[in-house]
Motif scaffolding. Structure first.
Motif, PDB file in Angstrom:
ATOM      1  N   TYR A  20       0.861  -1.178   0.000  1.00  0.00           N
ATOM      2  CA  TYR A  20       0.000   0.000   0.000  1.00  0.00           C
ATOM      3  C   TYR A  20       0.898   1.230   0.000  1.00  0.00           C
ATOM      4  O   TYR A  20       1.845   1.302   0.790  1.00  0.00           O
ATOM      5  CB  TYR A  20      -0.895   0.025   1.240  1.00  0.00           C
ATOM      6  N   SER A 123      -9.067  -1.948   0.943  1.00  0.00           N
ATOM      7  CA  SER A 123      -9.585  -2.276  -0.385  1.00  0.00           C
ATOM      8  C   SER A 123      -8.925  -1.454  -1.490  1.00  0.00           C
ATOM      9  O   SER A 123      -8.973  -1.832  -2.652  1.00  0.00           O
ATOM     10  CB  SER A 123     -11.102  -2.071  -0.436  1.00  0.00           C
ATOM     11  N   GLY A 124      -8.273  -0.358  -1.137  1.00  0.00           N
ATOM     12  CA  GLY A 124      -7.621   0.493  -2.144  1.00  0.00           C
ATOM     13  C   GLY A 124      -6.142   0.184  -2.263  1.00  0.00           C
ATOM     14  O   GLY A 124      -5.660  -0.867  -1.823  1.00  0.00           O
ATOM     15  N   ASP A 125      -5.424   1.131  -2.850  1.00  0.00           N
ATOM     16  CA  ASP A 125      -3.991   0.960  -3.055  1.00  0.00           C
ATOM     17  C   ASP A 125      -3.140   1.781  -2.104  1.00  0.00           C
ATOM     18  O   ASP A 125      -1.915   1.729  -2.181  1.00  0.00           O
ATOM     19  CB  ASP A 125      -3.613   1.350  -4.493  1.00  0.00           C
ATOM     20  N   SER A 126      -3.786   2.572  -1.227  1.00  0.00           N
ATOM     21  CA  SER A 126      -2.994   3.407  -0.340  1.00  0.00           C
ATOM     22  C   SER A 126      -3.587   3.424   1.065  1.00  0.00           C
ATOM     23  O   SER A 126      -4.741   3.096   1.276  1.00  0.00           O
ATOM     24  CB  SER A 126      -2.885   4.828  -0.894  1.00  0.00           C
TER      25      SER A 126
END
Length: 141
Positions: A20, A123-126
């Motif tokens: 992340y 659930s995201g990338d960061s």
């Protein structure tokens, strides 16, 4: 998707856990080098088992470092510093310094970090980043 600076292209598949993007303050303590000053920087990414960051020195693979990782401000999570033992997995020239890939050593402090990460939306990338992430780090211990 590769970044323009090529950071993501460097051995990105070596870490088994999802990475992340995270700009968290960190101080590196060089355990095997008495007298070597602590180095303050920011993480570039973070996973359940490691991180990558930029450092001013080229560290040898298998060197053991202690990371003092300062959590950024997050709702419901008190400010704290987590002391993580880490092993250098890779070091390569990057932007006038070196990009270090670090693997965390399993202990109670890593369990604390994993518990905190488990409370976040992954659930995201960061991950939430420190608002001072684009400034020089000021690690308040």
């Amino acid at each position: 998707m590769p970044t323009p600076d090529g950071w993501e292209e460097a051995q990105s598949s070596r870490r088994e856990a999802k990475r992340y993007r995270a700009r968290w303050k960190v101080a590196l303590v060089f355990d095997g080098s008495p007298g070597k000053p602590m180095f303050k920087t920011l993480t570039h990414d973070l996973s359940m088992n490691g991180t990558s960051l930029q450092c001013d020195t080229n560290e040898k693979p298998d060197a053991v470092l202690t990371l003092l990782l300062r959590l950024p401000p997050m709702d419901g999570i008190p400010p704290r510093v987590i002391k993580l033992k880490s092993v250098v997995m890779s070091s390569m020239p990057f932007r006038g310094g070196f990009r270090l890939g670090l693997s965390f050593i399993q202990d109670a402090e890593l369990d604390k970090l994993r518990a905190i990460l488990g409370t976040l939306d992954l659930s995201g990338d960061s991950l939430p980043s420190d608002p001072e992430g684009d400034e020089l780090p000021k690690l308040l211990l």
